[in-house]
Motif scaffolding. Structure first.
Motif, mmCIF file in Angstrom:
data_model
loop_
_atom_site.group_PDB
_atom_site.id
_atom_site.type_symbol
_atom_site.label_atom_id
_atom_site.label_comp_id
_atom_site.label_asym_id
_atom_site.label_seq_id
_atom_site.Cartn_x
_atom_site.Cartn_y
_atom_site.Cartn_z
ATOM 1 N N SER A 75 0.851 -1.197 0.000
ATOM 2 C CA SER A 75 0.000 0.000 0.000
ATOM 3 C C SER A 75 0.886 1.244 0.000
ATOM 4 O O SER A 75 2.091 1.156 0.299
ATOM 5 C CB SER A 75 -0.913 0.043 1.238
ATOM 6 O OG SER A 75 -0.142 0.326 2.393
ATOM 7 N N MET A 77 0.602 3.669 2.150
ATOM 8 C CA MET A 77 0.979 3.940 3.536
ATOM 9 C C MET A 77 2.130 3.044 3.989
ATOM 10 O O MET A 77 2.952 3.462 4.804
ATOM 11 C CB MET A 77 -0.232 3.787 4.479
ATOM 12 C CG MET A 77 -1.213 4.945 4.454
ATOM 13 S SD MET A 77 -0.492 6.610 4.600
ATOM 14 C CE MET A 77 0.349 6.539 6.161
ATOM 15 N N ILE A 80 5.181 4.817 2.735
ATOM 16 C CA ILE A 80 5.493 6.030 3.509
ATOM 17 C C ILE A 80 6.039 5.666 4.896
ATOM 18 O O ILE A 80 7.105 6.134 5.312
ATOM 19 C CB ILE A 80 4.225 6.921 3.667
ATOM 20 C CG1 ILE A 80 3.795 7.474 2.302
ATOM 21 C CG2 ILE A 80 4.469 8.055 4.659
ATOM 22 C CD1 ILE A 80 2.444 8.173 2.306
ATOM 23 N N ASN A 148 -3.205 16.816 -1.784
ATOM 24 C CA ASN A 148 -4.522 16.230 -1.610
ATOM 25 C C ASN A 148 -5.202 16.954 -0.454
ATOM 26 O O ASN A 148 -4.669 16.941 0.658
ATOM 27 C CB ASN A 148 -4.344 14.740 -1.272
ATOM 28 C CG ASN A 148 -5.647 13.978 -1.139
ATOM 29 O OD1 ASN A 148 -6.718 14.548 -1.234
ATOM 30 N ND2 ASN A 148 -5.552 12.669 -0.914
ATOM 31 N N THR A 175 1.948 11.009 -5.901
ATOM 32 C CA THR A 175 0.755 10.241 -6.297
ATOM 33 C C THR A 175 -0.149 11.018 -7.247
ATOM 34 O O THR A 175 -0.581 10.488 -8.274
ATOM 35 C CB THR A 175 -0.056 9.852 -5.032
ATOM 36 O OG1 THR A 175 0.779 9.082 -4.178
ATOM 37 C CG2 THR A 175 -1.289 9.059 -5.397
ATOM 38 N N PHE A 176 -0.470 12.276 -6.893
ATOM 39 C CA PHE A 176 -1.452 13.022 -7.687
ATOM 40 C C PHE A 176 -0.959 13.287 -9.106
ATOM 41 O O PHE A 176 -1.754 13.314 -10.033
ATOM 42 C CB PHE A 176 -1.797 14.354 -6.989
ATOM 43 C CG PHE A 176 -3.023 14.268 -6.121
ATOM 44 C CD1 PHE A 176 -3.306 13.108 -5.407
ATOM 45 C CD2 PHE A 176 -3.895 15.335 -6.004
ATOM 46 C CE1 PHE A 176 -4.442 13.014 -4.612
ATOM 47 C CE2 PHE A 176 -5.044 15.261 -5.214
ATOM 48 C CZ PHE A 176 -5.315 14.105 -4.515
ATOM 49 N N MET A 193 7.684 8.874 -3.814
ATOM 50 C CA MET A 193 6.742 7.862 -3.316
ATOM 51 C C MET A 193 5.447 7.941 -4.117
ATOM 52 O O MET A 193 5.046 9.017 -4.558
ATOM 53 C CB MET A 193 6.494 8.160 -1.825
ATOM 54 C CG MET A 193 5.454 7.342 -1.174
ATOM 55 S SD MET A 193 3.840 8.135 -1.338
ATOM 56 C CE MET A 193 2.779 6.723 -1.204
ATOM 57 N N SER A 195 1.324 6.277 -4.011
ATOM 58 C CA SER A 195 0.272 5.323 -3.670
ATOM 59 C C SER A 195 -0.136 4.723 -5.010
ATOM 60 O O SER A 195 -0.882 5.343 -5.787
ATOM 61 C CB SER A 195 -0.926 6.019 -3.011
ATOM 62 O OG SER A 195 -2.017 5.113 -3.030
ATOM 63 N N THR A 197 -2.055 2.440 -5.576
ATOM 64 C CA THR A 197 -3.488 2.135 -5.547
ATOM 65 C C THR A 197 -4.231 3.073 -6.508
ATOM 66 O O THR A 197 -5.336 2.764 -6.939
ATOM 67 C CB THR A 197 -4.015 2.360 -4.100
ATOM 68 O OG1 THR A 197 -3.062 1.824 -3.178
ATOM 69 C CG2 THR A 197 -5.354 1.739 -3.876
ATOM 70 N N LYS A 198 -3.595 4.211 -6.822
ATOM 71 C CA LYS A 198 -4.254 5.254 -7.599
ATOM 72 C C LYS A 198 -3.910 5.110 -9.096
ATOM 73 O O LYS A 198 -4.317 4.161 -9.726
ATOM 74 C CB LYS A 198 -3.857 6.624 -7.040
ATOM 75 C CG LYS A 198 -3.959 6.715 -5.510
ATOM 76 C CD LYS A 198 -5.371 6.560 -5.042
ATOM 77 C CE LYS A 198 -5.655 6.385 -3.574
ATOM 78 N NZ LYS A 198 -4.679 6.264 -2.554
ATOM 79 N N CYS A 208 -1.315 -0.862 -3.707
ATOM 80 C CA CYS A 208 0.146 -0.999 -3.654
ATOM 81 C C CYS A 208 0.780 0.374 -3.420
ATOM 82 O O CYS A 208 0.099 1.400 -3.476
ATOM 83 C CB CYS A 208 0.705 -1.627 -4.930
ATOM 84 S SG CYS A 208 0.640 -0.573 -6.375
HETATM 85 C C1 LIG Z 1 -1.706 11.474 -1.920
HETATM 86 C C2 LIG Z 1 -1.823 10.149 -1.227
HETATM 87 N N1 LIG Z 1 -0.746 9.612 -0.658
HETATM 88 C C3 LIG Z 1 -0.787 8.418 -0.020
HETATM 89 C C4 LIG Z 1 -1.975 7.713 0.080
HETATM 90 C C5 LIG Z 1 -1.987 6.394 0.820
HETATM 91 O O1 LIG Z 1 -2.033 5.350 -0.110
HETATM 92 P P1 LIG Z 1 -2.714 3.904 0.189
HETATM 93 O O2 LIG Z 1 -4.170 4.141 0.428
HETATM 94 O O3 LIG Z 1 -2.401 3.133 -1.051
HETATM 95 O O4 LIG Z 1 -2.056 3.366 1.392
HETATM 96 C C6 LIG Z 1 -3.124 8.239 -0.495
HETATM 97 C C7 LIG Z 1 -4.414 7.518 -0.387
HETATM 98 O O5 LIG Z 1 -5.463 8.049 -0.656
HETATM 99 C C8 LIG Z 1 -3.050 9.485 -1.172
HETATM 100 O O6 LIG Z 1 -4.125 10.048 -1.737
#
Ligand SMILES: Cc1ncc(COP(=O)(O)O)c(C=O)c1O
Length: 380
Positions: A75, A77, A80, A148, A175-176, A193, A195, A197-198, A208
């Motif tokens: 994930s 998190m 991180i 975010n 991520t964004f 880093m 996420s 998952t996005k 992941c």
């Molecule tokens: C900008 C950002 N960073 C980190 C995360 C954490 O990722 P994950 O939910 O895959 O653990 C998120 C989750 O929404 C996120 O939006």
């Protein structure tokens, strides 16, 4: 170490594991958690982050971010928390930008004190004030840009210059933007880093996280990561590898749609404010132009009207789904106050400018005109 090969090509080809016995075009899925060792020095094991499927995705992601190496986690998190706890020790200090994903903020404020790690949150949009928060024991500066949920930007070059001046490490949550729209490592950032998952997964069907950086830093993080676990399984690695082949295509269409939607929303009389780095009205549009290849597919809007009217608007949407998370091929919308930032206090949200009526939109790959028509019919 910027790659000469275009990202679209890296997405398709880099990292594919070519099985010599059965020369298929895709990496096979190696389901084993046990690997023979007598005739090799390799000690392959999922929690050592060195299985063929883990290495395939890491090679692709490292190439896309112009990094030397990386680690793929279960994930964002996990990426991180493992990275920060691997690099920091008691009495170290970290300077975080104030605008962060809610889960990251919660991790810092609830878990750092238990480990005796010190931290401050600073306004990274004001670099002089941000600098004042650096302390004698600051080891790392952590930023998230675009942030975010308000799509605030941090000037990456200025952060890198500051970090070099004080000899501290830098880490970014990218991520964004995704690796298609922003590559912080060539700008001097130490660790990137995601996420995954996005956008990396992109189909709202896997979880992941990834960290990318120099070989030395990644080796240091990996050593702690093998204690914390948090590795990604072979099947999900494969699903991720398959998704990454279309990352560039997806993100470009999403970014195109987001720009058009932001322009439409900005002109609509029922919309009070649109936060999108691609709009000239965005207070940091100039920074976006400098450091982003595309302005991304996330935007935030505030509507005129009360909370009930906002809820009615959400219920009237036909194509767009009110859902948590982001980065999928489908357009989704959520209220950060009750989703991504629900676990931080109302006071913290207010300080960050996250109102209860704020809506965050993750723009998908649908036809632009269908998306805009859906918003148009749902707006009061
Ligand atoms: C900008 C950002 N960073 C980190 C995360 C954490 O990722 P994950 O939910 O895959 O653990 C998120 C989750 O929404 C996120 O939006």
């Amino acid at each position: 170490m910027a790659s000469e090969i275009a990202k679209d090509t890296l997405c398709v080809h880099t990292g594919t594991y070519h099985d010599q016995a059965q020369p298929g075009i895709n990496s096979p899925i190696y389901t084993s958690s046990s690997f023979e060792y007598l005739d090799t020095d390799a000690r392959t094991y999922p929690r050592y982050f060195n299985t063929p499927n883990q290495e395939s995705v890491v090679k692709k992601l490292a190439a896309l971010e112009s990094g030397e190496d990386g680690i793929i986690f279960g994930s964002g998190m996990a990426a991180i928390s493992t990275t920060l706890l691997a690099l920091l020790k008691k009495e170290d200090h970290v300077l975080f930008q104030a605008d962060l994903y809610g889960g990251t903020q919660r991790f810092i404020t609830t878990d750092f004190p238990r480990f005796g790690i010190e931290y401050s949150f600073g306004d990274a949009t004001n670099i002089e004030m941000f600098e004042e928060a650096i302390q004698f024991n600051t080891k790392l500066i952590y930023i998230e840009t675009p942030s975010n949920p308000l799509l605030r930007l941090t000037d990456i070059e200025k952060i890198v210059a500051l970090a070099k001046q004080y000899g501290v490490l830098t880490m970014i949550d990218n991520t964004f933007a995704s690796p298609i729209n922003q590559n912080p490592i060539p700008m001097g950032i130490d660790l990137v880093m995601h996420s995954g998952t996005k956008y990396l997964g992109g189909h709202s069907d896997l979880s992941c996280g990834a960290i990318i950086g120099s070989k030395g830093l990644v080796a240091q993080i990996k050593s702690t990561a093998t204690h914390f676990g948090g590795n990604l399984n072979a099947q999900t690695c494969y699903l991720l590898e398959r998704s990454l082949k279309t990352l560039a295509l997806r993100v470009r269409q999403q970014t195109y749609n987001a720009q058009k939607l932001a322009e439409f929303m900005e002109k609509h009389p029922k919309v009070k404010k649109v936060h999108y780095p691609g709009l000239e009205s965005h207070p940091q549009h100039d920074i976006a132009k400098r450091q982003m290849e595309g302005y991304g597919a996330m935007l935030a809007v505030e509507l005129h009207g009360n909370a009930d009217e906002t809820r009615q608007f959400l219920r009237k949407l036909k194509i767009v789904t009110p859902a948590m998370s982001l980065g999928g091929v489908e357009t989704s919308i959520c209220e950060p106050a009750t989703t991504s930032h629900a676990k931080i206090s109302a006071e913290q949200r207010q300080n960050l400018g996250i109102s209860d009526s704020l809506l965050r939109i993750s723009v998908g790959i649908e036809a632009t005109e269908d998306l805009i028509a859906d918003f148009e019919q749902a707006l009061p």
